[in-house]
Motif scaffolding. Structure first.
Motif, short mmCIF file in Angstrom:
data_model
loop_
_atom_site.label_atom_id
_atom_site.label_comp_id
_atom_site.label_asym_id
_atom_site.label_seq_id
_atom_site.Cartn_x
_atom_site.Cartn_y
_atom_site.Cartn_z
N GLU A 243 0.82 -1.21 0.00
CA GLU A 243 0.00 0.00 0.00
C GLU A 243 0.86 1.26 0.00
OE1 GLU A 243 -3.95 -1.70 2.30
OE2 GLU A 243 -2.20 -1.13 3.49
N ILE A 244 1.97 1.24 0.73
CA ILE A 244 2.87 2.38 0.73
C ILE A 244 3.50 2.55 -0.64
CG2 ILE A 244 5.02 3.33 1.68
CD1 ILE A 244 4.17 2.17 4.40
N ALA A 245 3.86 1.44 -1.28
CA ALA A 245 4.43 1.50 -2.64
C ALA A 245 3.41 2.06 -3.63
CB ALA A 245 4.90 0.12 -3.08
N LYS B 211 12.75 2.26 -0.22
CA LYS B 211 12.30 2.92 1.00
C LYS B 211 12.72 4.39 1.09
CE LYS B 211 15.92 0.61 3.62
NZ LYS B 211 16.21 -0.39 4.64
N SER B 212 13.92 4.73 0.65
CA SER B 212 14.35 6.13 0.70
C SER B 212 13.51 7.00 -0.23
CB SER B 212 15.83 6.27 0.36
OG SER B 212 16.09 5.82 -0.96
N LYS B 213 13.11 6.45 -1.37
CA LYS B 213 12.27 7.19 -2.31
C LYS B 213 10.83 7.30 -1.78
CE LYS B 213 15.42 7.98 -5.35
NZ LYS B 213 15.93 9.34 -5.53
N GLN B 214 10.37 6.27 -1.06
CA GLN B 214 9.05 6.34 -0.44
C GLN B 214 9.02 7.46 0.59
OE1 GLN B 214 8.62 2.36 1.11
NE2 GLN B 214 7.65 1.62 -0.76
N ILE B 215 10.09 7.56 1.37
CA ILE B 215 10.18 8.61 2.39
C ILE B 215 10.17 9.99 1.73
CG2 ILE B 215 11.71 9.63 4.13
CD1 ILE B 215 12.44 6.65 4.87
N ALA C 14 12.70 0.45 12.68
CA ALA C 14 14.07 0.01 12.92
C ALA C 14 14.78 -0.51 11.67
CB ALA C 14 14.10 -1.06 14.01
N THR C 15 14.01 -0.92 10.66
CA THR C 15 14.62 -1.41 9.42
C THR C 15 14.75 -0.31 8.37
OG1 THR C 15 12.50 -2.11 8.47
CG2 THR C 15 13.69 -3.74 9.80
N GLY C 16 14.35 0.91 8.73
CA GLY C 16 14.48 2.04 7.82
C GLY C 16 13.30 2.23 6.89
N HIS C 17 12.24 1.46 7.08
CA HIS C 17 11.05 1.57 6.24
C HIS C 17 10.08 2.59 6.83
CE1 HIS C 17 12.56 -2.31 4.82
NE2 HIS C 17 11.92 -2.01 3.70
N PRO C 18 9.40 3.33 5.96
CA PRO C 18 8.40 4.26 6.46
C PRO C 18 7.16 3.52 6.95
CG PRO C 18 8.36 4.26 4.07
CD PRO C 18 9.51 3.39 4.49
#
Length: 50
Positions: A9-11, A19-23, A37-41
């Motif tokens: 859903e975030i994608a 993940k950095s582009k999602q952020i 903690a894994t760096g995912h938004p």
């Protein structure tokens, strides 16, 4: 229904899989998120439900 959007859903919301582009996309949209903690938004469903 979950309290948080899942990774698919975030994608879909951001149009990004990395993940950095999602952020970056979430920041540009002005949507509140946290980074886990894994760096995912992590985005709550309430943040996108109007």
């Amino acid at each position: 229904m979950s309290m948080f959007l899942n990774s698919d859903e975030i994608a879909t919301l951001t149009g990004r899989k990395v993940k950095s582009k999602q952020i970056e996309a979430l920041r540009a949209m002005g949507l509140p998120y946290r980074v886990n903690a894994t760096g995912h938004p992590v985005v709550t469903t309430a943040a996108v439900e109007g």
